[in-house]
Structure formats: structure tokens, C-alpha cells
Design an enzyme around this catalytic site. Sequence first.
Site, PDB file in Angstrom:
ATOM      1  N   GLN A 111     -41.388  -9.092 -18.764  1.00  0.00           N
ATOM      2  CA  GLN A 111     -42.537  -8.641 -19.550  1.00  0.00           C
ATOM      3  C   GLN A 111     -43.384  -9.843 -19.980  1.00  0.00           C
ATOM      4  OE1 GLN A 111     -43.359  -5.369 -20.136  1.00  0.00           O
ATOM      5  NE2 GLN A 111     -45.218  -6.135 -21.107  1.00  0.00           N
TER       6      GLN A 111
ATOM      7  N   LYS B 181     -41.120   1.800 -20.389  1.00  0.00           N
ATOM      8  CA  LYS B 181     -40.694   1.575 -19.005  1.00  0.00           C
ATOM      9  C   LYS B 181     -39.261   2.045 -18.817  1.00  0.00           C
ATOM     10  CE  LYS B 181     -43.979  -2.120 -18.263  1.00  0.00           C
ATOM     11  NZ  LYS B 181     -44.300  -3.549 -18.327  1.00  0.00           N
TER      12      LYS B 181
ATOM     13  N   ASP C 284     -43.379  -6.103 -10.025  1.00  0.00           N
ATOM     14  CA  ASP C 284     -44.668  -6.325 -10.691  1.00  0.00           C
ATOM     15  C   ASP C 284     -45.705  -6.844  -9.686  1.00  0.00           C
ATOM     16  OD1 ASP C 284     -45.464  -5.689 -13.193  1.00  0.00           O
ATOM     17  OD2 ASP C 284     -44.857  -7.557 -14.155  1.00  0.00           O
TER      18      ASP C 284
END
Length: 280
Positions: free
Chosen positions: A94, A50, A117
Site C-alpha cells: 500500500q 481490499k 498493482d
Amino acid sequence: MNAIVIDGKSVAARLRAAVGAEVARLPYQPGLAVVIVGEDPASQVYVRNKEKAALAAGIAGRTIRLPATTSEAELLAVVRGLNADPAVDGILVQLPLPAPLRAQPIIDAIDPAKDVDGLHPVNAGRLANGLPGLVACTPSGVMKLLAEAGATLRGARAIVLGRSVLVGRPVAALLTNADATVTIVHSRTRDLQAECRRADIVIAAIGRPEMIRGDWIGPGAVVIDVGINRIADGSLVGDVAFAEASAVAGAITPVPGGVGPMTIACLLENTVIAAKARRV
Ligand code: NDP
């Protein structure tokens, strides 16, 4: 029939390039902060990828690495600090978090305007209600692959296998918003195969290696396989038996090389969307 194979790698590369071009036109540099807690090796790889992809697109990528012993209060303090930081447009924590940390209180603490997200209940709720907002990355990638395949969604019968907050539910909402007639199936569904065979669009997100066989697929159906399963010989397979299904389907995504590469590309896109919305 031999299905068209939808090349997620090339669609993702095009999207990353488009995001990079858009970033270059902005009068500021969008910022993405990724928070990782603990040492889970798969998560470490995802986070590094990422960061690399963000930098390649011209986004200021920052990774905050915290020890597995981090408390909920400490993690919440980090998230609140990023919420308050004007240089940060997108925040991603994460998942999964190492035990005993709970994901939901952390997700709930992220500013919905920076929730790249798309997992904050405000963004999930906006999606469910057909309102604009930040959409979860993997589901967003699924929709782009359907577009790439030229799938007609309006009036189509779509089946979503799996009802997770991360994939199944948001995909079902996106398909509903695109005027498909959506059936969601899960581990308690009776006669999965018959439900699947009726569908024009099949989205598989159950995490069961090659459970969906060729005779579950209707002729000409468009099949998007979200599943990523590592099998005994160490290779990766999807939830769909690819060779069998491609003999029947109209179009299908491979694993790897289908949905997987789209997720990071959509994260970059979300970061730019968040930046543009915040910095008006
Ligand atoms: P979850 O485990 O959270 O959800 C799985 C869903 O599948 C649940 O709703 C479950 O039903 C359902 N299910 C499980 N077994 C069966 C079965 N035998 N029959 C019918 N339904 C079943 O998984 P995720 O949604 O997080 O992920 C799904 C897959 O997608 C995984 O392989 C994951 O690795 C992959 N993935 C890939 C991503 C990518 O970037 N390509 C990103 C995210 C996930 P119930 O609700 O009843 O338990």
C-alpha cells in the site's frame, strides 16, 4: 444534451461477481497479500476494503501490518518472503509509504509475476511496449468504463490529463494500444482547455477539484474522471465540474461512484490473472 452517467459501482459489482465465479471454478484458492506500513487512516481503510473484497470473491486475502518504524531492509525481507511463498499469487504494498521509506526500491523487489498493482517497471514496460502483463488497477478500470460507455477508441482523439506513473502514463499506453490518438497534458502544458475541447475521450487524473469546466468539453465527448478530491465542506469531487460537463458530454463518470469502485475490482481480477499464469 444530458450525458449518460456511467455507473462505476454496478460495473465494479459485476466484475467482482465474475471474478468470484472464476475463482470458484479454479482447483486452487488464489492468494493476495497486502502489506501496509504505518497508521495512515486513509490507507488503513483502503487495505481493509481490499481484504474484504478479496474474501468476498473467494480469494485468500492476507494483510501484513508493519509499524511505521519498519526499515527498508525489513520491508524488503517481507516482500522477498511473499515472493517465495507459493500460496501468494498477488502482492500489493500500500502506497504511500511513511517517510523515510522509498517506494521504488520496494516496488522493484516485488516479483513481476505477482505484481498485481502493475507498478513494477517490468509490467509498466510491457504495457508501454504493447505486450501482455499485469496492468495497473485504476487504468484498467478506466478502460472497462470506456467499454461500458460504448466508446469507440480506434482513431478517436483521446486526451489524458496527468502523467503520473500510477494513472496518466499507463492510461495513455492502454489508449494507444487500443488505437486511439493520444495527447498527454500536464502542469507545463500550454492552453489545456483548447487541447481538451478537441478530444472525443477525456481522462482526467490531475487531482485538482473541478478544474475541468463544462466549456473545456467537446459536445458528445466521453469523460472519465479519475480525480478524488476532498473539498472544504468535506465532500468528494472529481477533477471535472460534473454538472457543467454533463450538459455537454455524451457520457461521464460521477465522483464518487465512477472510477473509484473499479480499482479494487481490477485488483481482484489481476490476482486471478496472476494465479492462472503462475499455476499452469
Ligand atoms: P499525481 O499528483 O501523481 O499526478 C498529477 C498529474 O496531474 C501530474 O502529472 C501533474 O503534472 C498534473 N497536474 C497537476 N496539476 C495540474 C494542472 N493545474 N494542470 C495540468 N496538469 C496538472 O496524481 P495521481 O495520478 O496519483 O492521481 C490523480 C488523481 O486521481 C488524484 O485526485 C487522485 O486522488 C486520483 N486517484 C484516484 C484513484 C481511484 O481509484 N479512482 C486511484 C489513483 C488516483 P506534472 O507531472 O507536470 O506535475
